[in-house]
Design an enzyme around this catalytic site. Structure first.
Site, PDB file in Angstrom:
ATOM      1  N   PHE A 134       0.853  -1.189   0.000  1.00  0.00           N
ATOM      2  CA  PHE A 134       0.000   0.000   0.000  1.00  0.00           C
ATOM      3  C   PHE A 134       0.896   1.248   0.000  1.00  0.00           C
ATOM      4  CE2 PHE A 134      -2.802   3.202   1.887  1.00  0.00           C
ATOM      5  CZ  PHE A 134      -3.906   3.060   1.064  1.00  0.00           C
ATOM      6  N   ASP A 205       1.563  -4.888   8.463  1.00  0.00           N
ATOM      7  CA  ASP A 205       0.422  -3.979   8.318  1.00  0.00           C
ATOM      8  C   ASP A 205      -0.819  -4.859   8.255  1.00  0.00           C
ATOM      9  OD1 ASP A 205      -1.619  -2.317   7.417  1.00  0.00           O
ATOM     10  OD2 ASP A 205      -0.272  -1.089   6.180  1.00  0.00           O
ATOM     11  N   TYR A 230     -10.728   2.039  11.104  1.00  0.00           N
ATOM     12  CA  TYR A 230     -11.967   2.377  10.382  1.00  0.00           C
ATOM     13  C   TYR A 230     -12.403   1.353   9.345  1.00  0.00           C
ATOM     14  CZ  TYR A 230      -8.269   4.213   7.363  1.00  0.00           C
ATOM     15  OH  TYR A 230      -7.130   4.343   6.620  1.00  0.00           O
ATOM     16  N   LYS A 231     -11.633   0.295   9.164  1.00  0.00           N
ATOM     17  CA  LYS A 231     -12.026  -0.717   8.161  1.00  0.00           C
ATOM     18  C   LYS A 231     -12.883  -1.788   8.848  1.00  0.00           C
ATOM     19  CE  LYS A 231      -7.708  -0.141   5.522  1.00  0.00           C
ATOM     20  NZ  LYS A 231      -8.154   0.725   4.444  1.00  0.00           N
ATOM     21  N   ARG A 379     -13.028  -4.179  -6.835  1.00  0.00           N
ATOM     22  CA  ARG A 379     -12.787  -4.793  -5.535  1.00  0.00           C
ATOM     23  C   ARG A 379     -14.084  -4.868  -4.723  1.00  0.00           C
ATOM     24  NH1 ARG A 379      -8.959  -1.901  -1.077  1.00  0.00           N
ATOM     25  NH2 ARG A 379     -10.877  -0.798  -0.617  1.00  0.00           N
TER      26      ARG A 379
HETATM   27  C1  LIG Z   1      -2.575  -1.534   3.829  1.00  0.00           C
HETATM   28  C2  LIG Z   1      -2.967  -0.167   4.286  1.00  0.00           C
HETATM   29  N1  LIG Z   1      -2.168   0.518   5.124  1.00  0.00           N
HETATM   30  C3  LIG Z   1      -2.511   1.742   5.567  1.00  0.00           C
HETATM   31  C4  LIG Z   1      -3.680   2.337   5.151  1.00  0.00           C
HETATM   32  C5  LIG Z   1      -4.099   3.687   5.610  1.00  0.00           C
HETATM   33  O1  LIG Z   1      -3.346   4.426   6.388  1.00  0.00           O
HETATM   34  P1  LIG Z   1      -3.950   5.774   6.987  1.00  0.00           P
HETATM   35  O2  LIG Z   1      -5.079   5.396   7.874  1.00  0.00           O
HETATM   36  O3  LIG Z   1      -2.818   6.392   7.658  1.00  0.00           O
HETATM   37  O4  LIG Z   1      -4.486   6.574   5.852  1.00  0.00           O
HETATM   38  C6  LIG Z   1      -4.532   1.670   4.273  1.00  0.00           C
HETATM   39  C7  LIG Z   1      -5.778   2.314   3.776  1.00  0.00           C
HETATM   40  O5  LIG Z   1      -5.967   3.489   3.735  1.00  0.00           O
HETATM   41  C8  LIG Z   1      -4.156   0.397   3.837  1.00  0.00           C
HETATM   42  O6  LIG Z   1      -4.933  -0.266   2.989  1.00  0.00           O
HETATM   43  N1  LIG Z   2      -8.695   5.781   4.381  1.00  0.00           N
HETATM   44  C1  LIG Z   2      -9.321   6.086   3.227  1.00  0.00           C
HETATM   45  C2  LIG Z   2      -9.795   7.378   3.021  1.00  0.00           C
HETATM   46  C3  LIG Z   2     -10.454   7.704   1.837  1.00  0.00           C
HETATM   47  C4  LIG Z   2     -10.644   6.724   0.892  1.00  0.00           C
HETATM   48  C5  LIG Z   2     -10.179   5.446   1.073  1.00  0.00           C
HETATM   49  C6  LIG Z   2      -9.486   5.138   2.234  1.00  0.00           C
HETATM   50  C7  LIG Z   2      -8.941   3.792   2.447  1.00  0.00           C
HETATM   51  O1  LIG Z   2      -8.841   3.355   3.558  1.00  0.00           O
HETATM   52  C8  LIG Z   2      -8.539   2.995   1.309  1.00  0.00           C
HETATM   53  C9  LIG Z   2      -8.106   1.634   1.705  1.00  0.00           C
HETATM   54  N2  LIG Z   2      -6.896   1.640   2.499  1.00  0.00           N
HETATM   55  C10 LIG Z   2      -7.857   0.715   0.549  1.00  0.00           C
HETATM   56  O2  LIG Z   2      -7.327  -0.354   0.776  1.00  0.00           O
HETATM   57  O3  LIG Z   2      -8.178   0.989  -0.558  1.00  0.00           O
END
Ligand SMILES: Cc1ncc(COP(=O)(O)O)c(C=O)c1O
Ligand SMILES: Nc1ccccc1C(=O)C[C@H](N)C(=O)O
Length: 407
Positions: A134, A205, A230-231, A379
């Protein structure tokens, strides 16, 4: 959307779903099949009331007293990150004092990378990672390298080749267990064991793992980890993230952002940083009380959930979707990129399609909310706490309708 024609075998699966009652714990908008809980989890019903209480009573009435009110019972705002950490710990196979909650996953990735390098074998400067990791993981490692004057080497290799690259010059391994594009799940236990055998410190991660299936960081002997609130944890937009630091590293791992809320006694107002016991030392600044309150409440939905049942249901949902999509993949230019093998699959199913972006726009218009990811990925995220097999069927019929309309 019609529900009349849902095949009996799917209705039967739903009828004996041990997690079916959990759906009622979520607000799910009508007319929508929400398949993006791996980006933003749905709203747990208890959260709005909890937020109202945190705002009106704890903030509005008790004001600053809430920082310490109920401290004897561990119910004060100061201890909120620790309470949330304990709830997350169960989901990732950690002990409560090995988890710190706050900041974003990106910031926590920075913190654990610094910690990992600090306990790595002397002289090693390589961070090994998946070339398709990511972006934030790659960018944070790049930024850290810049901060250290370019003295690190960020070695990026395809995920399939990682094991061949676990060599004795690698300091830390930075991997995302479930790939955000393909849904491919790595064998955390096996890779961690191989890395440790080479003296490599592991940083996982768990953004797409925590709350989607059981993770056993302690059992695997993992060193550090991070993940999103938040996921699959459903903590709400911008929810605080978590980090994991194995107890054996607490004494030696450097605390990159040594803020006063990670001090052993913040109100001592001492001149020098003395870390709090355990992972709490990684909580840098003032706890984000409102968003922690939402996450704390959201995590209660997991309290009585058997994580093996969660995994079994997730696989049943994704198996069902793959099966239902198979005839469509034969008729349309859809290519499954998610592994069929259970051990290698997270909680999402992805397809390549040459017009993936447009197809997803149409799907969202039709109430099937999935995601598009560059360059050509459709997805679909499945959340075992609130999806039924009937939802999966609706989603597949929705995809069929969109693809037929475009043809
Ligand atoms: C694998 C992974 N790491 C990290 C993040 C996000 O990090 P952050 O919450 O700092 O935006 C995401 C999605 O946004 C992700 O899919
Ligand atoms: N934090 C976000 C804010 C805005 C839009 C998407 C995200 C996501 O979390 C994307 C996610 N990490 C992803 O795997 O696509």
């Amino acid at each position: 959307m019609t529900t009349l024609t849902i095949p009996d075998h799917l209705l039967a699966l739903d009828a004996r779903d041990p997690l079916a009652h959990k759906r009622g714990a979520f607000h799910l908008p009508r007319g929508v099949v929400y398949l993006d809980g791996n980006s933003l989890g749905a709203l747990p019903r208890g959260v709005p009331e909890r937020l109202a209480r945190a705002a009106q009573t704890e903030w509005g009435e008790a004001l600053i007293r809430s920082w310490t009110a109920g401290a004897d019972a561990g119910q004060d705002w100061m201890a909120l990150p620790d309470r949330v950490a304990a709830k997350i710990a169960r989901l990732i196979g950690a002990r409560p004092h090995e988890v710190a909650v706050g900041d974003s996953t990106s910031v926590n990735t920075f913190k654990v990378l610094v910690a990992a390098l600090g306990v790595a074998q002397p002289g090693r400067r390589v961070i090994l990672t998946d070339a398709d990791n990511f972006p934030t993981d790659l960018y944070v490692a790049q930024g850290l390298n810049a901060l250290l004057g370019g003295t690190l080497e960020l070695r990026r290799v395809p995920a399939d080749d990682i094991e061949a690259h676990l060599t004795e010059d690698v300091a830390a391994l930075l991997l995302t267990q479930v790939d955000y594009r393909t849904g491919r799940k790595l064998d955390l236990e096996a890779i961690t064991a191989q890395a440790r055998a080479q003296g490599i410190v592991t940083v996982w991660d768990l953004a797409h793992s925590a709350g989607a299936f059981p993770v056993d960081l302690s059992g695997a002997g993992a060193d550090f980890a991070v993940g999103c609130g938040y996921k699959f944890l459903n903590g709400g937009p911008g929810a605080p993230a978590f980090l994991y630091a194995a107890e054996r590293h607490h004494a030696a791992a450097p605390v990159a952002i040594s803020g006063w809320m990670g001090h052993a006694d913040p109100f001592e107002m001492a001149r020098d940083f003395t870390p709090a016991p355990g992972a709490r030392r990684f909580v840098a600044g003032t706890p984000m009380v409102l968003s922690l309150s939402a996450l704390d409440e959201a995590l209660d939905v997991f309290a009585d959930v058997d994580l093996d049942a969660l995994r079994a249901k997730s696989l049943s949902l994704t198996d069902t979707f793959i099966d239902l999509m198979e005839p469509l993949a034969a008729r349309f230019p859809l290519t499954l990129v998610t592994p069929r093998e259970h051990a290698r699959r997270g909680s999402q199913v992805s397809y390549r399609h040459p017009q993936a972006r447009e197809v997803m726009t149409d799907l969202i218009q039709a109430g099937i909310i999935g995601d598009y990811r560059t360059p050509d990925i459709l997805r679909f995220g499945f959340t075992p706490l609130y999806h039924s097999h009937a939802d999966v069927w609706q989603a597949a019929r929705g995809v069929q309708a969109v693809l037929e309309a475009r043809a």
